[in-house]
Design an enzyme around this catalytic site. Structure first.
Site, short mmCIF file in Angstrom:
data_model
loop_
_atom_site.label_atom_id
_atom_site.label_comp_id
_atom_site.label_asym_id
_atom_site.label_seq_id
_atom_site.Cartn_x
_atom_site.Cartn_y
_atom_site.Cartn_z
N GLY A 69 0.85 -1.19 0.00
CA GLY A 69 0.00 0.00 0.00
C GLY A 69 0.88 1.22 0.00
N CYS A 96 5.29 -6.16 1.74
CA CYS A 96 5.70 -4.76 1.79
C CYS A 96 5.00 -4.02 2.93
CB CYS A 96 5.43 -4.12 0.42
SG CYS A 96 6.24 -2.53 0.24
N HIS A 183 8.18 -7.68 -3.56
CA HIS A 183 6.88 -8.02 -4.15
C HIS A 183 6.94 -9.34 -4.91
CE1 HIS A 183 4.64 -4.32 -3.26
NE2 HIS A 183 5.85 -3.78 -3.23
N GLU A 185 4.54 -10.92 -6.17
CA GLU A 185 3.48 -11.03 -7.17
C GLU A 185 3.86 -10.48 -8.54
OE1 GLU A 185 3.69 -9.03 -4.65
OE2 GLU A 185 2.66 -7.12 -4.92
N ASP A 241 -16.09 -10.86 -23.18
CA ASP A 241 -16.92 -11.09 -21.99
C ASP A 241 -18.34 -11.51 -22.37
OD1 ASP A 241 -14.64 -10.12 -20.87
OD2 ASP A 241 -15.47 -8.16 -20.36
N LYS A 383 -10.10 -11.21 -16.13
CA LYS A 383 -10.15 -11.27 -17.59
C LYS A 383 -9.40 -12.48 -18.16
CE LYS A 383 -11.17 -8.71 -21.33
NZ LYS A 383 -12.42 -7.96 -21.50
#
Ligand code: XMP
Length: 527
Positions: A69, A96, A183, A185, A241, A383
């Site tokens: 954040g 973090c 991080h 990710e 979609d 997505k």
């Protein structure tokens, strides 16, 4: 768009015998963390940072991840979590800012360092515990922080360090609490998925049971049960979609599905016909095509303001859709391709984070008084998961990998007044951009590539004659989440081919420019 959704969709299955929660402290990476967890076949949801420990106990996740954040833990108003979370016995991984929170809550000190650390760092694994098991002793990690932990409580054990950050990874010796300063990710931490994988399997003991194939089967069964013998309307746009929604519903209820395609005259070259063709090849059900180019163009006559364009298009779309829907007898349900990021960003998720990030511009939104019950079978998916589901459901790659296209269509790429001749010019230029990018094998690599027609003429020379004609801008961006984006580093030769072809083949255009703006501060669309 009004969303009387949660109640209706309660009938859809909650497909997660195992799940992990990401507490969102305002990180630009919260969604990325959730996606990375799901890639390991563990269902993952993003929740508000202030969710109570009590609520978490009810949700009974296998693990909790505290996102990064932008705040500093000692800043007034900095987002905090319920400290009881650390005492639930559920494994926690702080990332973090999440590391700072864990340290602060369990007795440590966080300090603001004068030099922010941003970028790659070499991490030295000093104690390969469960979290870092199987990793090389030295590995590259991605750092992005101002604060870092200066002292940890005696009950923390350090697992890794970098030259500038002595506490790069830690674990609590008594509680199942782990934290990393870097991080895991992001792809810039090459061993990141292994670290998350270790957390999930070795620490949370998940089995990786989240599978899209099961999701499809369970969703199909749930839709079938909910709809019974009634009829569902689905708006088709040609995008991935709505196509996946239609494919799921078709498998669930076959002939009880009616699809409506509004051809607003603002679609890409040959797009309406392609959608109709693909639809008829794949589905043997009711398709209504509303040819409404004239209605849209007259509503847009003289309008140059981008917001006005959106408003005008939105109103005409609702009228066209509602008129056509009224012709479908016995339809009680409306299916929409709402995705998980829309749910999070609109603040509609039950425990989801507050709506903060993006105003979602869903021009195709329909008013509540259409009085349909909503079916949103993709509202738990990202997505990339929708794309994989589309492939599983047998949709052609051409649909599944189609670049996103905004609801207001070419109107927001035709700067200035939207007229048929200008739209046709733009359509031709756009088709060249897409065809050349596909021919170069870069369509899948770029996230969105298109042409924009500018309301600007420039001087040129063709043969012996002076010309004074339109300028076309080419936009191509790389992005994972469309919230930030970078311009694609397309090869010069490709740009040259695009430019030559547009100038030679599109009448009325004598100049092509390439947009080299990133988002932010520019947006992907020009209007
Ligand atoms: P921006 O231009 O905001 O676009 O960077 C981010 C993504 O959203 C799409 N976009 C829209 N989609 N209706 C939509 O359905 C809209 O009005 C709209 N405006 C932008 C854009 O194409 C990109 O993928």
């Amino acid at each position: 768009m009004s969303t009387p959704i949660a109640a209706q969709d309660a009938a859809l299955p909650r497909l997660h015998s195992e799940r992990v929660l990401v507490l969102d402290f305002g990180s630009q990476f919260a969604q990325l963390i959730a996606r990375r967890v799901r890639e390991q076949h563990v269902y993952c949801e993003i929740v508000r940072h202030d969710i109570t420990a009590e609520r978490i106990r009810e949700l009974a996740p296998q693990g909790i991840i505290l996102s990064g954040g932008p705040a500093s833990v000692y800043e007034p108003g900095a987002p905090k979590c319920d400290p009881e979370i650390f005492q639930l016995g559920i494994p926690v991984l702080g990332i973090c800012y999440g590391l700072h929170l864990a340290c602060e809550a369990l007795g440590g000190r966080v300090e603001s360092f004068p030099a922010r650390e941003f970028g790659r760092a070499m991490c030295h694994v000093t104690s390969p515990d469960e979290l870092l098991a199987g990793l090389p002793e030295r590995m590259e990690v991605w750092m992005s922080h101002g604060d870092q932990v200066s002292t940890v409580a005696a009950e923390f054990q350090s697992l890794a360090e970098t030259p500038t950050c002595p506490i790069a990874a830690i674990k609590h010796i008594r509680l199942p609490v782990y934290a990393v300063q870097f991080h895991p990710e992001v792809t810039h931490t090459p061993q990141g998925s292994q670290i998350l994988g270790n957390f999930l399997t070795r620490i949370c003991h998940t089995h990786g049971t989240w599978r899209l194939g099961d999701f499809a089967q369970d969703t199909i069964a749930a839709v079938r049960q909910r709809v019974g013998k009634r009829r569902v309307i689905c708006g088709l746009s040609g995008g991935v979609d709505s196509s996946v929604v239609a494919a799921l519903l078709y498998q669930a209820i076959g002939p009880q599905l009616s699809c409506i395609l509004v051809d607003n005259g603002l679609l890409r070259k040959d797009e309406a016909e392609a959608v109709i063709r693909e639809f008829s090849n794949h589905f043997h059900t009711d398709l209504h095509v509303v040819r409404a180019e004239d209605r849209f163009l007259s509503a847009l006559a003289g309008v140059t303001d981008p917001q006005e364009k959106r408003r005008a298009i939105g109103h005409v779309f609702i009228d066209c859709f509602a008129d056509e829907a009224a012709k479908v007898e016995g339809a009680d349900f409306l299916a929409q391709g709402t995705l998980y990021p829309d749910v999070i960003e609109s603040g509609a998720a039950a425990d989801g984070p507050a709506a903060t990030i993006k105003l979602h511009h869903n021009v195709g939104g329909l008013p509540e008084d259409l009085s349909f019950e909503l079916i949103e079978p993709l509202r738990d998916l990202f997505k990339d998961e929708v794309r994989r589901l589309g492939l599983q459901l047998g949709l052609p790659e051409d649909i599944v990998w189609r670049h996103p296209f905004p609801g207001p269509g070419l109107a927001v790429r035709c700067l200035g007044e939207v007229t048929k001749p200008r739209l046709d010019r733009l359509r031709e230029a756009d088709a060249i951009v897409v065809a050349e990018i596909k021919a170069a094998g870069l369509y899948r690599q770029t996230a969105q590539s298109f042409a924009v027609l500018l309301p600007v003429q420039s001087v040129g020379v063709m043969g012996d004659a002076r010309t004074y004609e339109d300028v076309v801008a080419v936009r191509s961006v790389d992005t994972e989440d469309f919230m930030t984006a970078d311009w694609s580093r397309l090869p010069y030769d490709l740009l040259a081919r695009i430019s030559t072809r547009i100038i030679n083949e599109v009448k009325g255009v004598n100049r092509v420019v390439y947009d080299i703006s990133s988002k932010p501060p520019a947006t992907i669309e020009w209007e």
